[in-house]
Scaffold this motif. Sequence first.
Motif, PDB file in Angstrom:
ATOM      1  N   ALA B 164       6.373   7.735   2.700  1.00  0.00           N
ATOM      2  CA  ALA B 164       6.204   6.070   3.131  1.00  0.00           C
ATOM      3  C   ALA B 164       5.156   5.821   2.167  1.00  0.00           C
ATOM      4  CB  ALA B 164       6.008   6.241   4.557  1.00  0.00           C
ATOM      5  N   GLN B 165       4.059   6.639   2.339  1.00  0.00           N
ATOM      6  CA  GLN B 165       2.747   5.929   1.725  1.00  0.00           C
ATOM      7  C   GLN B 165       2.779   5.852   0.154  1.00  0.00           C
ATOM      8  OE1 GLN B 165      -0.579   8.533   3.044  1.00  0.00           O
ATOM      9  NE2 GLN B 165      -1.825   7.935   1.170  1.00  0.00           N
ATOM     10  N   PHE B 166       3.395   6.745  -0.491  1.00  0.00           N
ATOM     11  CA  PHE B 166       3.050   6.654  -1.979  1.00  0.00           C
ATOM     12  C   PHE B 166       4.256   5.297  -2.440  1.00  0.00           C
ATOM     13  CE2 PHE B 166       2.140  11.247  -2.026  1.00  0.00           C
ATOM     14  CZ  PHE B 166       0.933  10.894  -2.198  1.00  0.00           C
ATOM     15  N   LEU B 167       5.471   5.325  -1.647  1.00  0.00           N
ATOM     16  CA  LEU B 167       6.441   4.291  -2.029  1.00  0.00           C
ATOM     17  C   LEU B 167       5.771   2.987  -1.733  1.00  0.00           C
ATOM     18  CD1 LEU B 167       9.904   6.059  -1.329  1.00  0.00           C
ATOM     19  CD2 LEU B 167       8.721   5.899  -3.498  1.00  0.00           C
ATOM     20  N   SER B 168       5.057   2.885  -0.803  1.00  0.00           N
ATOM     21  CA  SER B 168       4.611   1.504  -0.220  1.00  0.00           C
ATOM     22  C   SER B 168       3.590   1.249  -1.372  1.00  0.00           C
ATOM     23  CB  SER B 168       4.213   1.514   0.924  1.00  0.00           C
ATOM     24  OG  SER B 168       5.215   1.857   2.045  1.00  0.00           O
ATOM     25  N   PHE B 217      -9.133  -5.840  -9.268  1.00  0.00           N
ATOM     26  CA  PHE B 217      -9.865  -4.456  -9.227  1.00  0.00           C
ATOM     27  C   PHE B 217     -10.113  -3.737  -8.213  1.00  0.00           C
ATOM     28  CE2 PHE B 217     -14.154  -2.387  -9.972  1.00  0.00           C
ATOM     29  CZ  PHE B 217     -13.452  -1.090 -10.688  1.00  0.00           C
ATOM     30  N   ILE B 218     -10.815  -4.444  -6.829  1.00  0.00           N
ATOM     31  CA  ILE B 218     -11.061  -4.023  -5.836  1.00  0.00           C
ATOM     32  C   ILE B 218     -10.026  -3.465  -5.119  1.00  0.00           C
ATOM     33  CG2 ILE B 218     -12.037  -4.421  -3.575  1.00  0.00           C
ATOM     34  CD1 ILE B 218     -14.002  -6.294  -5.170  1.00  0.00           C
ATOM     35  N   CYS B 219      -8.791  -4.221  -5.144  1.00  0.00           N
ATOM     36  CA  CYS B 219      -7.651  -3.980  -4.387  1.00  0.00           C
ATOM     37  C   CYS B 219      -6.881  -2.894  -5.079  1.00  0.00           C
ATOM     38  CB  CYS B 219      -6.735  -4.995  -4.321  1.00  0.00           C
ATOM     39  SG  CYS B 219      -7.343  -6.500  -3.059  1.00  0.00           S
ATOM     40  N   TYR B 220      -6.893  -3.012  -6.541  1.00  0.00           N
ATOM     41  CA  TYR B 220      -6.370  -1.857  -7.108  1.00  0.00           C
ATOM     42  C   TYR B 220      -6.962  -0.524  -6.721  1.00  0.00           C
ATOM     43  CZ  TYR B 220      -5.719   1.545 -11.141  1.00  0.00           C
ATOM     44  OH  TYR B 220      -5.684   2.646 -11.941  1.00  0.00           O
ATOM     45  N   TYR B 221      -8.092  -0.442  -6.862  1.00  0.00           N
ATOM     46  CA  TYR B 221      -8.976   0.667  -6.308  1.00  0.00           C
ATOM     47  C   TYR B 221      -8.835   1.133  -5.221  1.00  0.00           C
ATOM     48  CZ  TYR B 221     -12.461   4.069  -6.560  1.00  0.00           C
ATOM     49  OH  TYR B 221     -13.207   5.321  -6.580  1.00  0.00           O
ATOM     50  N   VAL B 222      -8.501   0.372  -3.968  1.00  0.00           N
ATOM     51  CA  VAL B 222      -8.062   0.638  -2.751  1.00  0.00           C
ATOM     52  C   VAL B 222      -6.700   1.420  -2.648  1.00  0.00           C
ATOM     53  CG1 VAL B 222      -7.385  -0.076  -0.408  1.00  0.00           C
ATOM     54  CG2 VAL B 222      -9.626  -0.842  -1.628  1.00  0.00           C
ATOM     55  N   SER B 223      -5.801   0.778  -3.515  1.00  0.00           N
ATOM     56  CA  SER B 223      -4.260   1.117  -3.440  1.00  0.00           C
ATOM     57  C   SER B 223      -4.367   2.380  -4.128  1.00  0.00           C
ATOM     58  CB  SER B 223      -3.385   0.232  -4.249  1.00  0.00           C
ATOM     59  OG  SER B 223      -3.759  -0.986  -4.089  1.00  0.00           O
ATOM     60  N   THR B 224      -5.159   2.642  -5.213  1.00  0.00           N
ATOM     61  CA  THR B 224      -5.014   4.105  -6.068  1.00  0.00           C
ATOM     62  C   THR B 224      -5.552   5.149  -5.006  1.00  0.00           C
ATOM     63  OG1 THR B 224      -6.864   3.394  -7.205  1.00  0.00           O
ATOM     64  CG2 THR B 224      -5.098   3.320  -8.299  1.00  0.00           C
ATOM     65  N   THR B 228      -3.454   8.273  -4.485  1.00  0.00           N
ATOM     66  CA  THR B 228      -3.935   9.815  -5.200  1.00  0.00           C
ATOM     67  C   THR B 228      -4.253  10.861  -3.762  1.00  0.00           C
ATOM     68  OG1 THR B 228      -6.242   8.813  -5.332  1.00  0.00           O
ATOM     69  CG2 THR B 228      -4.907   9.097  -7.165  1.00  0.00           C
ATOM     70  N   ASN B 229      -4.143  10.003  -2.572  1.00  0.00           N
ATOM     71  CA  ASN B 229      -4.099  10.906  -1.328  1.00  0.00           C
ATOM     72  C   ASN B 229      -5.504  11.310  -1.157  1.00  0.00           C
ATOM     73  OD1 ASN B 229      -3.222  12.576   0.714  1.00  0.00           O
ATOM     74  ND2 ASN B 229      -2.372  14.062  -0.764  1.00  0.00           N
ATOM     75  N   ARG B 230      -6.251  10.254  -1.103  1.00  0.00           N
ATOM     76  CA  ARG B 230      -7.904  10.779  -0.690  1.00  0.00           C
ATOM     77  C   ARG B 230      -8.214   9.915   0.528  1.00  0.00           C
ATOM     78  NH1 ARG B 230     -10.373  14.128  -3.689  1.00  0.00           N
ATOM     79  NH2 ARG B 230     -12.266  13.235  -3.682  1.00  0.00           N
ATOM     80  N   PRO B 236      -0.717  12.321   4.014  1.00  0.00           N
ATOM     81  CA  PRO B 236       0.263  13.241   3.899  1.00  0.00           C
ATOM     82  C   PRO B 236      -0.482  14.802   4.038  1.00  0.00           C
ATOM     83  CG  PRO B 236       0.261  11.860   2.170  1.00  0.00           C
ATOM     84  CD  PRO B 236      -0.846  11.543   3.058  1.00  0.00           C
ATOM     85  N   GLU B 237      -1.921  14.803   3.896  1.00  0.00           N
ATOM     86  CA  GLU B 237      -2.398  16.196   3.933  1.00  0.00           C
ATOM     87  C   GLU B 237      -3.161  16.184   5.239  1.00  0.00           C
ATOM     88  OE1 GLU B 237      -4.220  16.876   0.091  1.00  0.00           O
ATOM     89  OE2 GLU B 237      -6.007  18.087   1.149  1.00  0.00           O
ATOM     90  N   SER B 238      -3.955  15.220   5.707  1.00  0.00           N
ATOM     91  CA  SER B 238      -4.637  15.060   7.014  1.00  0.00           C
ATOM     92  C   SER B 238      -4.926  16.449   7.734  1.00  0.00           C
ATOM     93  CB  SER B 238      -3.958  13.955   7.960  1.00  0.00           C
ATOM     94  OG  SER B 238      -2.546  14.541   8.142  1.00  0.00           O
TER      95      SER B 238
END
Lengths: 164, 348, 379
Positions: B164-168, B217-224, B228-230, B236-238
């Motif tokens: 769900a997360q990666f595709l969204s 830039f800011i929003c790109y950074y948030v999405s990435t 990258t699962n951080r 997914p890792e939690s």
Amino acid sequence: MEHIDLYNLLKERFGEETVLEHVVTGDPAKGLRDPFILIRCEALPDICEFLKTDERTRFDLLHCISAVDRPEYFESVYHLFSMLLRHWAILKVRTAKTDPHVPSVARIWPAADWHEREAYDLMGIVYDGHPNLKRILLPDEWEGHPLRKDYTFPEHEHLREIGL
Amino acid sequence: MAYLKDLLLGFSLFQALPISVIYILTAAICAVVAIAAIAVVALVAVWFERKISAHMQCRLGPMYVGWHGVLQTAADGVKLFVKEDIIPATADKLLFILAPGIVFVGAMLSWVVIPLGPKMAATDLNIAVLYLLATSSVVAIGIIMAGWASHNKWSLYGSMRGAAQFLSYEIPTALFIIPPVLLAGSLRLGTIVDEQAGGFLGMGNWYVWNPFCLISFICYYVSTLAETNRIPFDLPESESELVSGFHVEYSGIRFSFFFMAEYADMFIVSALGVLLFLGGWHGPFGINHAFIYIAKVCALLFVTIWLRWTLPRLRIDQLMATCWKFLIPLGLINILGASFWMILTGKV
Amino acid sequence: MITPAQPKPLQGEPLVVHMGPQHPSTHGVLRVELHTDGEVVERAIPNIGYLHRCKEKIGESIGYDAYVPYTDRMDYLAAMNNNWTWAMCVEKLAEIEVPERAEYIRVFVGELNRIASHLVAVGTYGLDLGAFTPFLHAFREREMTLDILEELSGGRLCFGYVRIGGVAEDMTARAMDMTRRFLKQFRAKLDSFNELLSFNHIFIKRTANIGALSGEQAIAYGITGPMLRASGVDWDLRRDEPYSIYNRFEFDIPVGQGLKGQVGDNWDRYWIRIREMYESTRILEQVIDGFPEGSHMGKVPAVLRPPKDAEVYVRTECPRGELAFYMISDGSKVPFRLKARGPSFCNLSVFEELTRDMLIADVVATLGTFDVVMGEVDR
């Protein structure tokens, strides 16, 4: 409300054959300890209901339920506290050594749920009317009730499991 | 790659070989460099992260292996290599073995177009940005595969969340990449970077100074961060909820593939951010060097790590709401704004 | 007339996941049975007993004074308070006088241990929500409190320090100095902790309005301590039923106000603990300013033989709630019956009720605010 007044109130309301005795423990010579009110086992839910709802008592907090193994009978002890009126009530009921049964108060105080399960688990007192009376601390397949005085501990339980 | 080919052809030994062999040879060299780059990046980034987090937490972190524990990650790597390879009895063996490979390959594919400095990319693809968006989705497949194949309920949850997360978050990432692409008029990374050269103090033409690109830039950074699962998006890792999510059954070398891929991905998204918004290798006063570029990437990596060790984690519904109710509408409006900006400033 | 059969709604069976007994955020060996429908947990049934060590049975076979170390291992994060409750219970049963200095030392170690315990609670709560750094910041402060307790007792987790009739060792000047130094910087550190975690936007979003427990429900389930106060019930034994010498000190009882959401939600339960730490520092300051001279140990008979058939029920305010011991003596050297009422045990019983139809992440977040110690739940 003082404990003895509570006893008189209950005696007046439920009669002497139900509210049996007011006992002050300890030795009169060496100093007295906590009192308790001994009541008949069957009347427990009614009395508890009364104690919880009546204006003069209002025992809203069930602090603890303890089971005691006496030589002649089992005891179930209820420590009640009223947050509103800030007084204590200590109730005791007695039940037979063989096949002990006590009515459950889990309907009145949800707190009784786990306490009664613990007493059932460790002492083997069956609380009639409990919604989910099964072992809580010990595994479901455990045999016996360890807090009874005549309980014999299984010898080398762990060794038997690994086949020694 | 073309540069490398010309270099090889400069030697008389290679001139005797048919040209197809030369191509294969250069491709092989590039692949080895990419794998080595991932390994080195992972090694350095992990050490970086451990030291930074340690100092944030009043500790020293690794101190014994090498100078300030700089070789600690290498030692850990050796440990992971020699560990017993455990595959759960009920696991789907084929998928279980394939999954870390796919995640790793997904991370590696991006290195085809990510340059390490001016003219230092394996290939300067003319649709590089599009290519990066495509390859980053491969990781999602690997993660779903890993979670499913492990035959573990926790990892299944992890992969469900991951899917769900990666595709969204692919969508907002793509949306926020569009403004700089519009401004540069190209999907080629080299062109986008060169468009940002010059200006005030040599930094004035960076796209990040454009108001719409700044939002981007800011929003790109948030999405990435989510891509990258951080933390704050590491659902997914939690660790505290799903034990460790999709890779709960993985250990040893297979685990290290996931681990390396995560850090390689971090590097890639930071590098892409630098290339698209922060002028790539164009430094102040017209200095133009690979080190400038690497330094900028490291700065972005530092911010990622900083956030990781400061913030708590979001909940799954909050994560999804952030994406669909905030980032995607904002992304669309942002593209519109950037287009109007271009018309008003006469760039179209 | 024939009514057409209604199509059944598409439904699978719930997926049962066992969270624990080995799980990073069950705080020990608790097992929670999660009946889940996707991310939503329909029921979360706590299963306890993995750490049951027959503490009550052991109590019936060893002497009153020999039982002190066993109480350490009930709530091992607040061992001083457990020792203290036990000592108070036996003192009431056998009528033993405690010197004033010993009472001061008891309040001192009790409050220090409360701070240490709450620091673990709030630190690990951050960990439950994925914030790692606050955890270590909390442990850094906890380390200082443990250093002081170590200076006094020699132990760092299980102290066995509060004995029947007093305390094991006298207060030292060095411990006083260490405490002054600790108190000087602790509030500033707590403030920075609040900036880092308590008022973090994500943290508030994750905790506010989740798992709200009403005051009536809390009382009905026998919940005590910070959890009860977070639900808006103004009740603390230290003030309302003052034992030891608590009536000599000035301190406030923080009560949940629903600052960020409903009263009694997760954020409130977390915040209560932070505020209690501020209050504990106030008590500590008053304690170290007012230390009286005297003995640290009262007169205790070599062999304790309380009166026959005497019963006492003693409760104190431990960091997790009201710990109570119910003791019956039969005039011999060992208790006839001993019952420990662990606060975590009672607090945990509301868990299933509270976590109905929550998300998995919220179940973890709610369990964190319960701050259970399994040693006390299972005994």
